[in-house]
Design a protein around this motif. Structure first.
Motif, PDB file in Angstrom:
ATOM      1  N   ASN A  42      -8.488  -7.546   8.629  1.00 26.85           N
ATOM      2  CA  ASN A  42      -8.345  -6.309   9.408  1.00 26.85           C
ATOM      3  C   ASN A  42      -8.836  -5.128   8.571  1.00 26.85           C
ATOM      4  O   ASN A  42      -8.135  -4.677   7.657  1.00 26.85           O
ATOM      5  CB  ASN A  42      -6.891  -6.105   9.813  1.00 26.85           C
ATOM      6  N   PRO A  43     -10.005  -4.588   8.856  1.00 24.91           N
ATOM      7  CA  PRO A  43     -10.563  -3.494   8.047  1.00 24.91           C
ATOM      8  C   PRO A  43      -9.764  -2.196   8.124  1.00 24.91           C
ATOM      9  O   PRO A  43     -10.003  -1.284   7.323  1.00 24.91           O
ATOM     10  CB  PRO A  43     -11.969  -3.308   8.643  1.00 24.91           C
ATOM     11  N   ARG A  44      -8.856  -2.106   9.072  1.00 26.21           N
ATOM     12  CA  ARG A  44      -8.016  -0.896   9.148  1.00 26.21           C
ATOM     13  C   ARG A  44      -6.953  -0.869   8.051  1.00 26.21           C
ATOM     14  O   ARG A  44      -6.349   0.176   7.791  1.00 26.21           O
ATOM     15  CB  ARG A  44      -7.322  -0.805  10.511  1.00 26.21           C
ATOM     16  N   VAL A  45      -6.673  -2.006   7.434  1.00 31.98           N
ATOM     17  CA  VAL A  45      -5.598  -2.113   6.441  1.00 31.98           C
ATOM     18  C   VAL A  45      -6.173  -2.059   5.029  1.00 31.98           C
ATOM     19  O   VAL A  45      -7.157  -2.749   4.722  1.00 31.98           O
ATOM     20  CB  VAL A  45      -4.802  -3.419   6.638  1.00 31.98           C
ATOM     21  N   SER A  46      -5.558  -1.240   4.175  1.00 33.22           N
ATOM     22  CA  SER A  46      -5.959  -1.154   2.774  1.00 33.22           C
ATOM     23  C   SER A  46      -4.726  -1.256   1.883  1.00 33.22           C
ATOM     24  O   SER A  46      -3.617  -0.868   2.275  1.00 33.22           O
ATOM     25  CB  SER A  46      -6.678   0.167   2.482  1.00 33.22           C
ATOM     26  N   LEU A  47      -4.918  -1.768   0.682  1.00 31.86           N
ATOM     27  CA  LEU A  47      -3.840  -1.881  -0.300  1.00 31.86           C
ATOM     28  C   LEU A  47      -4.183  -1.043  -1.522  1.00 31.86           C
ATOM     29  O   LEU A  47      -5.278  -1.141  -2.080  1.00 31.86           O
ATOM     30  CB  LEU A  47      -3.656  -3.343  -0.716  1.00 31.86           C
ATOM     31  N   LEU A  48      -3.241  -0.198  -1.930  1.00 34.27           N
ATOM     32  CA  LEU A  48      -3.368   0.563  -3.165  1.00 34.27           C
ATOM     33  C   LEU A  48      -2.261   0.133  -4.117  1.00 34.27           C
ATOM     34  O   LEU A  48      -1.163  -0.240  -3.678  1.00 34.27           O
ATOM     35  CB  LEU A  48      -3.248   2.071  -2.900  1.00 34.27           C
ATOM     36  N   HIS A  49      -2.526   0.205  -5.414  1.00 37.54           N
ATOM     37  CA  HIS A  49      -1.543  -0.195  -6.421  1.00 37.54           C
ATOM     38  C   HIS A  49      -0.942   1.069  -7.051  1.00 37.54           C
ATOM     39  O   HIS A  49      -1.657   1.906  -7.605  1.00 37.54           O
ATOM     40  CB  HIS A  49      -2.196  -1.079  -7.478  1.00 37.54           C
ATOM     41  N   ASN A  50       0.356   1.177  -6.956  1.00 38.62           N
ATOM     42  CA  ASN A  50       1.087   2.357  -7.414  1.00 38.62           C
ATOM     43  C   ASN A  50       1.773   2.049  -8.747  1.00 38.62           C
ATOM     44  O   ASN A  50       2.867   1.490  -8.790  1.00 38.62           O
ATOM     45  CB  ASN A  50       2.118   2.755  -6.346  1.00 38.62           C
ATOM     46  N   ALA A  51       1.128   2.420  -9.834  1.00 34.31           N
ATOM     47  CA  ALA A  51       1.660   2.122 -11.164  1.00 34.31           C
ATOM     48  C   ALA A  51       2.964   2.858 -11.441  1.00 34.31           C
ATOM     49  O   ALA A  51       3.778   2.409 -12.257  1.00 34.31           O
ATOM     50  CB  ALA A  51       0.622   2.487 -12.228  1.00 34.31           C
ATOM     51  N   LYS A  52       3.188   3.976 -10.741  1.00 31.62           N
ATOM     52  CA  LYS A  52       4.406   4.764 -10.979  1.00 31.62           C
ATOM     53  C   LYS A  52       5.596   4.250 -10.172  1.00 31.62           C
ATOM     54  O   LYS A  52       6.714   4.732 -10.348  1.00 31.62           O
ATOM     55  CB  LYS A  52       4.140   6.236 -10.655  1.00 31.62           C
ATOM     56  N   LYS A  53       5.368   3.334  -9.252  1.00 32.09           N
ATOM     57  CA  LYS A  53       6.390   2.604  -8.499  1.00 32.09           C
ATOM     58  C   LYS A  53       7.110   3.414  -7.427  1.00 32.09           C
ATOM     59  O   LYS A  53       7.421   2.902  -6.361  1.00 32.09           O
ATOM     60  CB  LYS A  53       7.430   1.983  -9.450  1.00 32.09           C
ATOM     61  N   ILE A  54       7.451   4.681  -7.681  1.00 29.52           N
ATOM     62  CA  ILE A  54       8.302   5.430  -6.758  1.00 29.52           C
ATOM     63  C   ILE A  54       7.535   5.897  -5.520  1.00 29.52           C
ATOM     64  O   ILE A  54       6.311   6.008  -5.528  1.00 29.52           O
ATOM     65  CB  ILE A  54       8.958   6.643  -7.463  1.00 29.52           C
ATOM     66  N   GLN A  55       8.278   6.184  -4.439  1.00 31.82           N
ATOM     67  CA  GLN A  55       7.674   6.510  -3.161  1.00 31.82           C
ATOM     68  C   GLN A  55       6.881   7.810  -3.203  1.00 31.82           C
ATOM     69  O   GLN A  55       5.836   7.922  -2.561  1.00 31.82           O
ATOM     70  CB  GLN A  55       8.755   6.590  -2.083  1.00 31.82           C
ATOM     71  N   SER A  56       7.391   8.808  -3.915  1.00 29.49           N
ATOM     72  CA  SER A  56       6.683  10.091  -3.963  1.00 29.49           C
ATOM     73  C   SER A  56       5.275   9.896  -4.517  1.00 29.49           C
ATOM     74  O   SER A  56       4.299  10.445  -3.987  1.00 29.49           O
ATOM     75  CB  SER A  56       7.465  11.092  -4.824  1.00 29.49           C
ATOM     76  N   ALA A  57       5.154   9.103  -5.571  1.00 33.01           N
ATOM     77  CA  ALA A  57       3.841   8.840  -6.156  1.00 33.01           C
ATOM     78  C   ALA A  57       2.968   8.023  -5.212  1.00 33.01           C
ATOM     79  O   ALA A  57       1.739   8.208  -5.168  1.00 33.01           O
ATOM     80  CB  ALA A  57       4.007   8.104  -7.485  1.00 33.01           C
TER      81      ALA A  57
END
Length: 341
Positions: A72-87
């Motif tokens: 599904n090209p509409r879906v993307s994954l990013l990796h959040n090294a800071k873990k918290i939701q704000s980041a």
């Protein structure tokens, strides 16, 4: 900002797609696939992108999202090294914000009506609000979770917070974050990533100071599932209390009455340690416990609610943890000030 930059920003705003969905998550393998599937019809209908921002899951969440994104090209994954939701939200807006006028923040462990995104976008367009927030309908499954949900839905547990019990659509100073204009979000610098809790209320404060308007919609809502155990609930509200204290210290803003009353809980419980000097030290904490448990009994009798007695206990856990978190952060702040001096 120069005139050419202003012109470029205006052009981008006009040509950008209406909205993207941002899902911060951590170890949500049990829920993430179903959540993306539930949001996909809206994404297709509204031409939205779904951005999952993972904080380092170890339960297979990332692999699930990668498999979905491959199909599904509409879906993307990013990796959040800071873990918290704000980041996580800041990262998504940094990566894709130029392509969209607004974003919708989705909680990975929540549930949403099928037209949730449609209604948010419709209300944003109708009101011209820079932020549209929603009320929460809290639900549970096991006995303790059901009791906690009932406590959080009641004035005993939420103090009359408007984003807990719903109301007619109105302008407000805070609510559960849903849709936000990218331009407004960026204009105040996004979420403060030093906040692991209460980052939404802190951002709302800066939005209001900057002249942006927040609309509490009555067209839709989200379903929230509370913590299912006493330790997890206590840790959550301990964090909430610390977050509220940080917010107040940062902006020198007085807490509301409904927030000031629970602040007394930790001091009166701590005061019980003086009972060996005078038994009267037990009275304040006893009155608080009696009021909470009495409320639960009232619910059990008046509403024929079998979870009523547990409601009072859940409320006590939330009150004590929130108050303890608040005062512990204040004490830590004072200690750091003293060391700096």
């Amino acid at each position: 900002m120069s005139m050419s930059e202003m012109g470029t920003e205006t052009t981008n705003a006009l040509t950008a797609l209406p909205c993207m969905v941002v899902i911060p998550c951590l170890n949500e393998a049990a829920h993430i696939a179903a959540l993306i599937e539930r949001l996909s019809p809206s994404a297709d209908r509204l031409d939205m992108k779904i951005v999952v921002v993972d904080g380092g899951s170890t339960d297979g969440t990332q692999a699930i999202v990668e498999t979905i994104a491959a199909a599904n090209p509409r879906v993307s994954l990013l990796h959040n090294a800071k873990k918290i939701q704000s980041a996580a939200v800041n990262l998504a807006v940094e990566a894709f914000g130029d392509q969209f006028r607004s974003f919708i923040r989705i909680d990975a462990h929540g549930d949403y009506p099928g037209d949730y995104c449609d209604q948010l976008i419709e209300d944003a367009e109708a009101t011209g609000a820079e932020s549209v927030v929603v009320s929460m309908a809290t639900k549970g499954f096991g006995a303790f979770q059901k009791a906690t949900a009932m406590a959080q839905n009641s004035r005993l547990g939420n103090g009359g917070s408007p984003h807990r019990h719903g109301a007619k659509g109105h302008w407000t100073d805070h609510g559960h974050h849903a849709l936000m204009r990218v331009s407004a979000f960026r204009s105040v610098g996004g979420y403060d990533e030093s906040f692991s809790h209460n980052e939404d209320a802190e951002l709302d404060y800066r939005l209001r100071v900057a002249g942006h308007r927040i609309w509490m919609t009555d067209k839709t809502f989200m379903v929230y599932y509370p913590r299912a155990s006493v330790p997890a609930l206590f840790r959550q509200y301990l964090g909430y209390g610390r977050g509220r204290a940080r917010n107040i210290l940062k902006h020198r803003a007085m807490p509301k009455i409904r927030q000031m009353i629970p602040l007394m809980v930790f001091p009166v419980v701590a005061g019980m340690s003086l009972a060996f000097l005078n038994l009267a030290a037990l009275i304040p904490a006893g009155l608080w416990a009696t009021a909470c448990l009495g409320y639960g009994v009232w619910m059990a009798v008046s509403q024929r609610n079998p979870y009523g007695p547990l409601v009072g206990f859940s409320a006590m856990v939330m009150h004590l943890a929130w108050s303890a978190g608040f005062w512990l952060h204040i004490l830590d702040f004072r200690k750091s000030e003293a060391r700096a001096a």
